[in-house]
Design an enzyme around this catalytic site. Structure first.
Site, PDB file in Angstrom:
ATOM      1  N   GLY A 168      -9.958   4.423   1.526  1.00 60.88           N
ATOM      2  CA  GLY A 168      -9.736   5.799   1.125  1.00 60.88           C
ATOM      3  C   GLY A 168      -8.422   6.336   1.673  1.00 60.88           C
ATOM      4  N   GLY A 169      -8.450   7.608   2.079  1.00 62.80           N
ATOM      5  CA  GLY A 169      -7.251   8.247   2.597  1.00 62.80           C
ATOM      6  C   GLY A 169      -6.686   7.560   3.816  1.00 62.80           C
ATOM      7  N   GLY A 403      26.589  -7.297 -10.443  1.00 64.67           N
ATOM      8  CA  GLY A 403      26.129  -6.142  -9.681  1.00 64.67           C
ATOM      9  C   GLY A 403      25.410  -6.525  -8.407  1.00 64.67           C
ATOM     10  N   ALA A 404      24.813  -7.716  -8.393  1.00 62.99           N
ATOM     11  CA  ALA A 404      24.115  -8.156  -7.182  1.00 62.99           C
ATOM     12  C   ALA A 404      25.097  -8.355  -6.028  1.00 62.99           C
ATOM     13  CB  ALA A 404      23.350  -9.448  -7.464  1.00 62.99           C
TER      14      ALA A 404
END
Length: 513
Positions: A168-169, A403-404
């Site tokens: 859960g949380g 771009g790498a």
């Protein structure tokens, strides 16, 4: 007074011993108790407990007549190799380690003390989640913990260790930490359990399949490190703490110099094949560069096409980022970009210098990557490097395409020192691909296209991809013998040790999350 002392000692002993049946059940699950875990984690005799006598003040069925001391969490402070840390360990033998108002207040107190004193915070998680009987007060307790974690982010190191359920949380606490450890078979982490998943979607899944250690270590990336048992896990936490500064104002622990400035490593030239397409293990390269070949790798099982590790070079702690040619040829994809970006930001927050080892053919192409947001995730890595103000050294081993190349801490985005091996190839793309694009018509019209292609590839390589091309244009500071890499990096780190950068005044940037 003697009577009061005896009563007090007996009460403390009962609290420390815990409920015998509950302790037996805990061990039957293959788990240690909270106090046993603290004994393994901390230096012997160093733990100072706070709020040992704390009890919940809630009322209602199953609560009014059951008010055990500690309220399911052991909290306080101790030392690891003599260095102060603050810690809490949830106690599954009390209320299943569930979090109520008093339980949360103890954790918040420890967090406040850690932040006030500038010491690392370690949380040992073993909890069934929010205490249902306390309703919204339990949820309020979680919110206060999360708010403090965010306030402490980048100020003190935060380590979360999942040793049982974390549902859960509660799962958000490990997700907010800098490092999250999990133990196979016993650790489980998810927002909604198998029963809820089955009720909502009809999908049948086990606890392990839904949120086990290997799931988060290899698929989701939530777990930084995965271990087979609690002993090795907590020993590794101790090792990690030995590499980390206490806070963002203190330096990382420094060991004596190791003579790295004059240390030649001829094996490096043997480890890395000169042919750009042949694979090798970047971990072997890292081991040759760092002191004693020893490093702490994070997210080893997730996004393995990039390596992120903490290590020492000549006694100084550094963060190492490197492409891994053994996995997907070392390409960057969305997961690798995200993994490296988070690591770079952590190192920058705690003034840990960065060494980037580059051997990257580009970003992974394909609709799956594009549709899943590889542009956005690649931008996260770009942002992290551009924002980093720590000393930064780039070493280009072989190929660095497109771009790498830019994203992997190139000169254009602010690296302080760029070194390259004689095998470096820095270009928009490989020679073969470039020729196919530039001379498509010539090749189609040629009587012998393969011969022409070989000639054009050789010409393109000689003119635009020779080892000194980038150095001649000031984009690489030096072309070095691979054997001199450890010495060159150590010298660069010494040169940059007093680097100071004053950024622009702003509330914060807008990371492309």
């Amino acid at each position: 007074m003697d009577r009061l002392r005896a009563e007090h000692a007996a009460l403390r002993e009962r609290i420390t011993a815990g409920d015998a049946k509950a302790v037996e059940r805990q061990r039957g699950l293959g788990k240690h108790t909270a106090r046993e875990r603290l004994d393994m984690l901390l230096d012997a005799g160093s733990f100072t407990e706070i709020d040992q006598f704390r009890r919940h003040q809630a009322s209602g069925r199953k609560l009014t007549d059951h008010r055990p001391h500690t309220d399911g969490v052991v909290a306080g402070s101790g030392t690891i190799e003599g260095r102060r840390v603050f810690v809490y360990a949830q106690d599954f033998t009390v209320f299943g380690g569930s979090l109520g108002q008093a339980h949360a207040a103890k954790i918040r107190k420890v967090m406040d003390l850690a932040l006030a004193t500038g010491a690392p915070l370690i949380g040992l998680n073993d909890s069934g989640g929010a205490r249902i009987q306390e309703g919204v007060l339990a949820l309020h307790g979680y919110g206060g913990i999360f708010r403090r974690q965010v306030a402490a982010s980048g100020v003190i190191p935060q380590i979360s260790v999942v040793l049982g359920p974390c549902a859960g949380g509660a799962a958000y606490s490990p997700a907010l930490a800098d490092f999250t450890f999990m133990v196979r078979d016993t650790a489980k982490m998810y927002l909604t359990g198998p029963d809820v998943v089955a009720a909502v979607s009809g999908e049948r899944v086990s606890h392990e399949e839904l949120g086990g250690a290997d799931v988060h270590g290899g698929q989701s990336g939530v777990a930084t490190v995965v271990h087979d048992d609690e002993e090795s896990c907590l020993a590794d936490v101790r090792y990690l703490v030995s590499l980390l500064p206490a806070n963002n104002l203190d330096p990382a622990p420094r060991l004596p110099e190791r003579g790295a400035a004059g240390d030649e490593r001829p094996r490096l030239a043997e480890l890395v094949p000169p042919e750009p397409s042949k694979p090798y293990d970047m971990r072997d390269v890292v081991a040759e560069l760092v002191d004693d070949g020893d490093f702490f790798e994070v997210h080893e099982g997730w996004a393995a096409n990039v390596i992120c590790a903490l290590a020492r070079i000549d006694g100084d702690v550094v963060g190492v980022v490197g492409n891994q040619p053994m996995v997907l040829s070392g390409v960057l994809d969305r997961a690798a970009s995200q993994k490296a970006a988070r690591f770079v930001r952590f190192c920058d927050a705690f003034a840990i210098p960065l060494v980037t080892l580059v051997d990257v053919p580009g970003f992974l192409p394909g609709t799956e990557q594009e549709h899943a947001g590889v542009i956005r995730h690649g931008a996260q890595l770009l942002y992290a490097y551009c924002e980093a103000s720590v000393p930064r050294i780039q070493v280009i081993l072989r190929k660095a395409y497109g771009g790498a190349y830019i994203v992997m801490d190139s000169r254009s985005i602010g690296t302080d020192l760029s070194l390259a091996w004689p095998t470096n190839e820095i270009a928009v793309m490989g020679a073969q691909g470039a020729v196919d694009v530039l001379f498509r018509r010539d090749l189609a019209a040629a009587a012998d296209p393969e011969r022409l292609r070989r000639e054009l590839v050789a010409e393109y390589t000689e003119q635009l991809m020779h080892p000194h091309y980038a150095a001649e244009r000031g984009l690489v500071d030096d072309v070095i013998d691979p054997a001199h890499t450890r010495a060159a990096v150590a010298g660069g780190l010494a040169m940059l040790r007093d680097k100071r950068v004053q950024g622009p005044r702003r509330k914060h940037g807008n990371v492309p999350l």
